[in-house]
Design a protein around this motif. Structure first.
Motif, PDB file in Angstrom:
ATOM      1  N   LEU A  38       0.808  -1.082  -0.015  1.00 51.26           N
ATOM      2  CA  LEU A  38       0.057   0.090   0.002  1.00 51.26           C
ATOM      3  C   LEU A  38       0.994   1.131   0.184  1.00 51.26           C
ATOM      4  O   LEU A  38       1.987   1.404   0.814  1.00 51.26           O
ATOM      5  CB  LEU A  38      -0.682  -0.048   1.159  1.00 51.26           C
ATOM      6  N   GLU A  39       0.434   2.307  -1.049  1.00 50.13           N
ATOM      7  CA  GLU A  39       1.562   3.503  -1.340  1.00 50.13           C
ATOM      8  C   GLU A  39       1.024   4.752  -0.595  1.00 50.13           C
ATOM      9  O   GLU A  39       1.676   5.538  -0.748  1.00 50.13           O
ATOM     10  CB  GLU A  39       1.583   3.334  -2.649  1.00 50.13           C
ATOM     11  N   GLY A  40      -0.245   4.834  -0.089  1.00 50.70           N
ATOM     12  CA  GLY A  40      -1.012   6.107   0.261  1.00 50.70           C
ATOM     13  C   GLY A  40      -0.325   6.536   1.587  1.00 50.70           C
ATOM     14  O   GLY A  40      -0.056   5.676   2.651  1.00 50.70           O
ATOM     15  N   ASN A  41      -0.475   7.812   1.568  1.00 44.23           N
ATOM     16  CA  ASN A  41      -0.216   8.569   2.947  1.00 44.23           C
ATOM     17  C   ASN A  41      -1.033   8.090   4.212  1.00 44.23           C
ATOM     18  O   ASN A  41      -0.725   7.988   5.395  1.00 44.23           O
ATOM     19  CB  ASN A  41      -0.269  10.091   2.563  1.00 44.23           C
ATOM     20  N   GLU A  42      -2.234   7.962   3.523  1.00 42.66           N
ATOM     21  CA  GLU A  42      -3.299   7.502   4.963  1.00 42.66           C
ATOM     22  C   GLU A  42      -2.867   6.341   5.659  1.00 42.66           C
ATOM     23  O   GLU A  42      -3.010   6.159   6.835  1.00 42.66           O
ATOM     24  CB  GLU A  42      -4.699   7.073   4.088  1.00 42.66           C
ATOM     25  N   ASP A  43      -2.309   5.093   4.913  1.00 41.92           N
ATOM     26  CA  ASP A  43      -1.774   4.133   5.539  1.00 41.92           C
ATOM     27  C   ASP A  43      -0.613   4.098   6.361  1.00 41.92           C
ATOM     28  O   ASP A  43      -0.583   3.734   7.560  1.00 41.92           O
ATOM     29  CB  ASP A  43      -1.594   3.156   4.379  1.00 41.92           C
ATOM     30  N   GLU A  71      -0.053   6.895   7.864  1.00 40.89           N
ATOM     31  CA  GLU A  71      -0.671   7.786   9.089  1.00 40.89           C
ATOM     32  C   GLU A  71      -1.145   6.770   9.846  1.00 40.89           C
ATOM     33  O   GLU A  71      -0.962   7.082  11.141  1.00 40.89           O
ATOM     34  CB  GLU A  71      -1.535   9.093   8.397  1.00 40.89           C
ATOM     35  N   LYS A 111      -5.503   6.975  -9.022  1.00 45.17           N
ATOM     36  CA  LYS A 111      -5.829   7.866  -7.642  1.00 45.17           C
ATOM     37  C   LYS A 111      -6.099   9.339  -7.892  1.00 45.17           C
ATOM     38  O   LYS A 111      -6.876  10.014  -7.360  1.00 45.17           O
ATOM     39  CB  LYS A 111      -4.686   7.574  -6.947  1.00 45.17           C
ATOM     40  N   ARG A 119       5.711  10.296   0.249  1.00 44.94           N
ATOM     41  CA  ARG A 119       5.337   9.016  -0.331  1.00 44.94           C
ATOM     42  C   ARG A 119       5.406   9.033  -1.908  1.00 44.94           C
ATOM     43  O   ARG A 119       5.515   8.173  -2.443  1.00 44.94           O
ATOM     44  CB  ARG A 119       3.788   8.979  -0.240  1.00 44.94           C
TER      45      ARG A 119
END
Lengths: 120, 225
Positions: free
Chosen positions: A85-90, A92, B71, B123
């Motif tokens: 998973l590459e998202g900033n949300e994960d 955080e 995305k 990221r």
């Protein structure tokens, strides 16, 4: 052999190919590896054994990496999240659960993982 | 009418997760074969394995780019700019792109005077650097040289391909990165223009500029934050 104090690691990963890719590199560096396929099995394992390091995937069947981190929050386990998973949300979400070491598999070669572990 | 699962951020995220998983595993397994983890590679297999390594690297980058494009289209990209020490990221990116450099017999040079930080999204910094390197490698002739430079004054990165492949015109470079250049005239997706589009769009989101220029027979790609 690894240049640091990590001797025993638990790798929570449901995908056998990743166990060969990452786990194999760490085994060759002299780390004793234990493998489990989900968070539930990992909870059982940490009750029975002591590990210097836990490497956790996030998306897994039965109990995800995030659920495992919630269950173990506050236990001061030395944990690295290793995910696709590459998202900033994960990132955080993991940080909020006390995990600072968040690595993305697409950018983390087995050798880079070993380097990161040697820095711990 | 039922909405596409690609419009659902959660479902889409899990689909991309699995696709990225297989391309990543493929890439690392080829690396392991190449590095002799399963025993020495017979000389007659060295070239096919090098080709497999280059294809796996391109495939993995293309998949990540489509995932990012998805995305971007869903509007689910969150940008968090921070000062990043760029040198290690560049070294890692050069290592990831090594199979592509090797396939074209390109030499690479990372020149810097001082290490400095760049205002980027943590990221997405690897995405940016991999795409910049991919573009410069693809646009440089075989057996050429690629140089990666820092410009501390303008807080940016400059990639220079010493010899631009002759078929590419100034106009081609100008069009790269525009949304309507994503598809070829035959309607096929093009990984090169996708890389340029991702760079342009992400740079804009980070408040930075991305530029592709031809200078005599050199190709220059810059990212300025």
């Amino acid at each position: 052999m690894t240049k640091n104090k990590i001797k025993k690691a638990l790798y929570i990963e449901d995908e056998p190919y990743y166990r060969t890719i990452y786990g194999g590199e760490l085994e060759r560096a002299g780390i004793e590896m234990t493998y489990v396929g989900n968070g539930e099995e990992a909870l059982d394992e940490i009750k029975k054994n002591k590990f210097d390091l836990i490497i956790a995937d996030l998306i897994m069947p039965l109990m995800s990496g995030i659920s495992f981190l919630k269950e173990t929050q506050g236990k001061k386990l030395n944990t690295i999240v290793l995910t696709t998973l590459e998202g900033n949300e994960d990132r955080e979400d993991c940080k909020a659960l006390g995990v600072d070491h968040f690595l993305v598999k697409t950018e983390t070669t087995p050798k880079k993982l070993l380097k990161e572990i040697e820095k711990l | 009418m039922k909405a596409s699962i690609f419009c659902d951020p959660k479902k889409s995220r899990e689909l991309w997760h699995d696709l990225l998983k297989y391309t990543t595993i493929f890439r690392y397994y080829v690396d392991m074969v190449h590095e002799g983890e399963f025993g020495g590679v017979p000389s007659n297999l060295e070239e096919p394995i090098m080709t497999l390594g280059a294809v796996a690297t391109r495939g993995a980058l293309f998949t990540r780019n489509i995932s990012l494009l998805s995305k971007l289209e869903l509007g689910s990209i969150k940008i968090q700019k921070e000062a990043i020490d760029i040198f290690i990221f560049l070294q890692e990116s050069l290592a990831r792109m090594q199979p592509l450099l090797a396939e074209k017999k390109l030499s690479s040079r990372l020149s810097h005077s001082t290490v400095f930080s760049l205002e980027v999204d943590r990221r997405h910094v690897a995405f940016l650097l991999d795409n910049m390197l991919y573009l410069i490698i693809a646009l440089t002739t075989e057996e050429g040289e690629v140089e990666v430079k820092f410009t501390k004054m303008k807080r940016g990165i400059i990639l220079e391909g010493k010899t631009l492949i002759s078929e590419v015109t100034e106009l081609d470079l100008k069009k790269m990165g525009e949304e309507d250049s994503l598809w070829s005239e035959k309607g096929q997706p093009n990984d090169l223009t996708l890389a340029a589009y991702i760079l342009k769009t992400m740079s804009k989101k980070c408040g930075a500029s991305f530029d592709l220029k031809k200078q005599k027979n050199k190709i220059i790609i810059s990212y300025m934050s």
